[in-house]
Structures are given as structure tokens and as C-alpha cells.
Design a protein around this motif. Structure first.
Motif, PDB file in Angstrom:
ATOM      1  N   ARG A 100      -5.235   2.945   6.496  1.00 21.41           N
ATOM      2  CA  ARG A 100      -5.732   1.829   7.299  1.00 21.41           C
ATOM      3  C   ARG A 100      -4.575   1.112   7.995  1.00 21.41           C
ATOM      4  NH1 ARG A 100      -8.022  -1.156   3.483  1.00 21.41           N
ATOM      5  NH2 ARG A 100      -9.946   0.054   3.607  1.00 21.41           N
ATOM      6  N   VAL A 101      -3.485   0.945   7.265  1.00 19.40           N
ATOM      7  CA  VAL A 101      -2.302   0.307   7.849  1.00 19.40           C
ATOM      8  C   VAL A 101      -1.763   1.136   9.008  1.00 19.40           C
ATOM      9  CG1 VAL A 101       0.140  -0.217   7.404  1.00 19.40           C
ATOM     10  CG2 VAL A 101      -1.619  -0.988   5.800  1.00 19.40           C
ATOM     11  N   ALA A 154       0.824  -1.209   0.000  1.00 19.85           N
ATOM     12  CA  ALA A 154       0.000   0.000   0.000  1.00 19.85           C
ATOM     13  C   ALA A 154       0.857   1.259   0.000  1.00 19.85           C
ATOM     14  CB  ALA A 154      -0.923  -0.006   1.219  1.00 19.85           C
ATOM     15  N   LEU A 155       1.843   1.322   0.880  1.00 18.68           N
ATOM     16  CA  LEU A 155       2.655   2.532   1.014  1.00 18.68           C
ATOM     17  C   LEU A 155       3.573   2.732  -0.187  1.00 18.68           C
ATOM     18  CD1 LEU A 155       3.323   2.000   4.779  1.00 18.68           C
ATOM     19  CD2 LEU A 155       2.216   4.034   3.852  1.00 18.68           C
ATOM     20  N   ALA A 170      -6.514   4.092  -8.552  1.00 13.02           N
ATOM     21  CA  ALA A 170      -5.523   3.275  -7.848  1.00 13.02           C
ATOM     22  C   ALA A 170      -4.808   4.096  -6.785  1.00 13.02           C
ATOM     23  CB  ALA A 170      -4.515   2.702  -8.839  1.00 13.02           C
ATOM     24  N   ARG A 171      -4.510   5.347  -7.110  1.00 14.29           N
ATOM     25  CA  ARG A 171      -3.881   6.242  -6.140  1.00 14.29           C
ATOM     26  C   ARG A 171      -4.766   6.414  -4.921  1.00 14.29           C
ATOM     27  NH1 ARG A 171      -4.890  11.767  -5.890  1.00 14.29           N
ATOM     28  NH2 ARG A 171      -3.474  12.947  -4.517  1.00 14.29           N
ATOM     29  N   LYS A 172      -6.044   6.697  -5.132  1.00 11.73           N
ATOM     30  CA  LYS A 172      -6.960   6.887  -4.010  1.00 11.73           C
ATOM     31  C   LYS A 172      -7.054   5.615  -3.161  1.00 11.73           C
ATOM     32  CE  LYS A 172      -9.867  10.335  -6.340  1.00 11.73           C
ATOM     33  NZ  LYS A 172     -11.215  10.617  -6.914  1.00 11.73           N
ATOM     34  N   HIS A 173      -7.082   4.481  -3.835  1.00 13.18           N
ATOM     35  CA  HIS A 173      -7.145   3.213  -3.108  1.00 13.18           C
ATOM     36  C   HIS A 173      -5.889   3.002  -2.270  1.00 13.18           C
ATOM     37  CE1 HIS A 173      -8.122  -0.964  -2.250  1.00 13.18           C
ATOM     38  NE2 HIS A 173      -6.899  -1.293  -2.624  1.00 13.18           N
ATOM     39  N   ALA A 174      -4.726   3.357  -2.830  1.00 11.87           N
ATOM     40  CA  ALA A 174      -3.463   3.203  -2.099  1.00 11.87           C
ATOM     41  C   ALA A 174      -3.435   4.103  -0.872  1.00 11.87           C
ATOM     42  CB  ALA A 174      -2.282   3.507  -3.019  1.00 11.87           C
ATOM     43  N   ILE A 175      -3.972   5.309  -1.005  1.00 10.38           N
ATOM     44  CA  ILE A 175      -4.010   6.231   0.143  1.00 10.38           C
ATOM     45  C   ILE A 175      -4.903   5.670   1.243  1.00 10.38           C
ATOM     46  CG2 ILE A 175      -4.817   8.499   0.914  1.00 10.38           C
ATOM     47  CD1 ILE A 175      -3.910   9.583  -1.837  1.00 10.38           C
TER      48      ILE A 175
END
Length: 225
Positions: free
Chosen positions: A140-141, A109-110, A130-135
Motif C-alpha cells: 500500500r505504501v 511496514a517495510l 503479522a508477516r502477511k499484514h506487513a506485506i
């Protein structure tokens, strides 16, 4: 103890985890670069060290270890100096939970956040979704890591542990992106981050080459373990 050889490039967050620990222990070691962008992890010489073509790899007096999850606890146990494994069973569980979260969920994710901004050509066309999902995944992590930390100074207690060495190098990558403020807007994170950045081992292990190679390796998501 003598005869420590670390195989891996400075841009690997996992290599930096090991380097931070070695710095805290005051250990002398030789580092042999393994360049991801030149495909060296997949070349026969390194494949003989690590059958899956990853870094870091550690040799210690003829004993070879692969995977950071094995390397870091081993070095913490055999090297003199302060221990970075908590004394209590509950704090050891906190440390191991954090390490497991990074390995299973946090790294991907990071790194995706950093890769989007710095080397999109290595991960395909820029994808805003994909960027928004990664953020979201990154937050969450970090939220779970700060939940594990609770009111402690560091993730698994008052002194730093192997968990902090796992998390800090990846956060370093994200800190250089335009999304850092959004990703890091997690309760409790700022205090932890300030303390980690002040550690001499964090400052001493900043990559010695340009950030271009660092981010290219990170965005590629290859050759690290």
C-alpha cells in the motif's frame, strides 16, 4: 562548508538517507558510529545529542540538528552542488508527501517485512499473520508512492529528490528478503528501483559491515529517526 559530523550506524536507513545526500553533494564529513545493538543510542553520551536516543544526529560548524526530516533539507540548502529539492511547488509537495508517508507509515511496514525473516528473535515469535499484514501494508505504501510519482522518472520529478533518498534505503532491506518480489509487485516500481540502484550515491553508501548487524538494527526498530 566544513565541519560536518554525522552520528549514526550504517545500518540505519535514515542515516543512509543522509549519507546518500552527502555523497551526491560531494561533501566531506566525519561519521561517528552509534551502535544500536550495544545500546549506545540510549547511553548518556548520545542522549546528550538526541534527547530521545535516536539517529542520525548532525553537527555542522557548531550547529546541531536532530531528525532526518530537518537534517536532509538543511544540508540540501547549505551545501554546494545540485539541489535535491524540486523547483516547483507541486513537485515539492510530492517530495514532502513521500517523506511524510515513509515517516508515518512506510518505515514500520517495510522494516517489519525485513525483521520477520532475518531476526525474528528481536521481534518475538514468527507470526505469519503479522508477516502477511506487513506485506499488504508495504505494498500500500509503495502503491501510494508510485501514484505520487506518476509518469516521472523519480518520485517528485525527473531528477531525484530527497524523497528518493528516503525510500531507497528501506527498499534495500526488503530486496534481500524472500518477500521482495511480492512487496515490489507494484505498477511503476521496477523502473524507479532500477534507476535508484544505478545512482552512484546508492552504490557508495552500502553498509560497510555484515548484513547481520544491519538487519538486527532494522528488526529491532530502535534508535532511528
Amino acid at each position: 562548508m566544513t565541519g560536518i559530523v554525522l552520528y549514526g550506524f550504517d545500518g540505519s536507513t535514515y542515516v543512509r538517507t543522509v549519507r546518500m545526500l552527502l555523497a551526491e553533494k560531494g561533501a566531506r564529513y566525519e561519521q561517528v558510529p552509534v551502535n544500536v545493538l550495544k545500546g549506545e543510542p540510549r547511553q548518556s553520551e548520545h542522549m546528550a545529542r538526541h534527547p530521545f536516543g535516536k539517529v542520525p544526529v548532525l553537527d555542522h560548524d557548531g550547529f546541531r540538528i536532530i531528525e532526518t526530516g530537518a537534517i536532509a533539507p538543511y544540508l540540501d540548502e547549505v551545501l554546494p552542488g545540485p539541489s535535491f529539492t524540486p523547483d516547483s511547488s507541486k513537485d515539492r509537495a510530492r517530495m514532502r508527501m513521500a517523506m511524510g508517508i515513509i515517516d508515518s507509515y512506510g518505515y514500520g511496514a517495510l522494516i517489519a517485512v525485513a525483521g520477520y525473516h532475518f531476526f525474528p528473535d528481536l521481534i518475538g515469535e514468527p507470526d505469519e499473520e503479522a508477516r502477511k499484514h506487513a506485506i499488504v501494508s508495504s505494498r500500500r505504501v509503495l502503491q501510494e508512492l508510485m501514484k505520487i510519482r506518476g509518469g516521472s522518472a523519480f518520485i517528485a520529478g525527473e531528477p531525484p529528490s530527497l524523497a528518493d533518498f528516503y525510500v531507497a534505503p528501506i527498499c534495500c532491506l526488503v530486496s534481500l528478503t524472500p518477500d521482495a518480489n511480492e512487496v515490489f509487485a507494484v505498477e511503476g516500481f521496477t523502473r524507479w528501483w532500477e534507476q535508484v540502484q544505478a545512482m552512484p550515491s546508492y552504490q557508495a553508501t552500502a553498509p560497510r559491515f555484515g548484513w547481520d548487524l544491519l538487519f538486527a538494527a532494522a528488526a529491532a526498530g530502535r534508535g532511528v529517526s
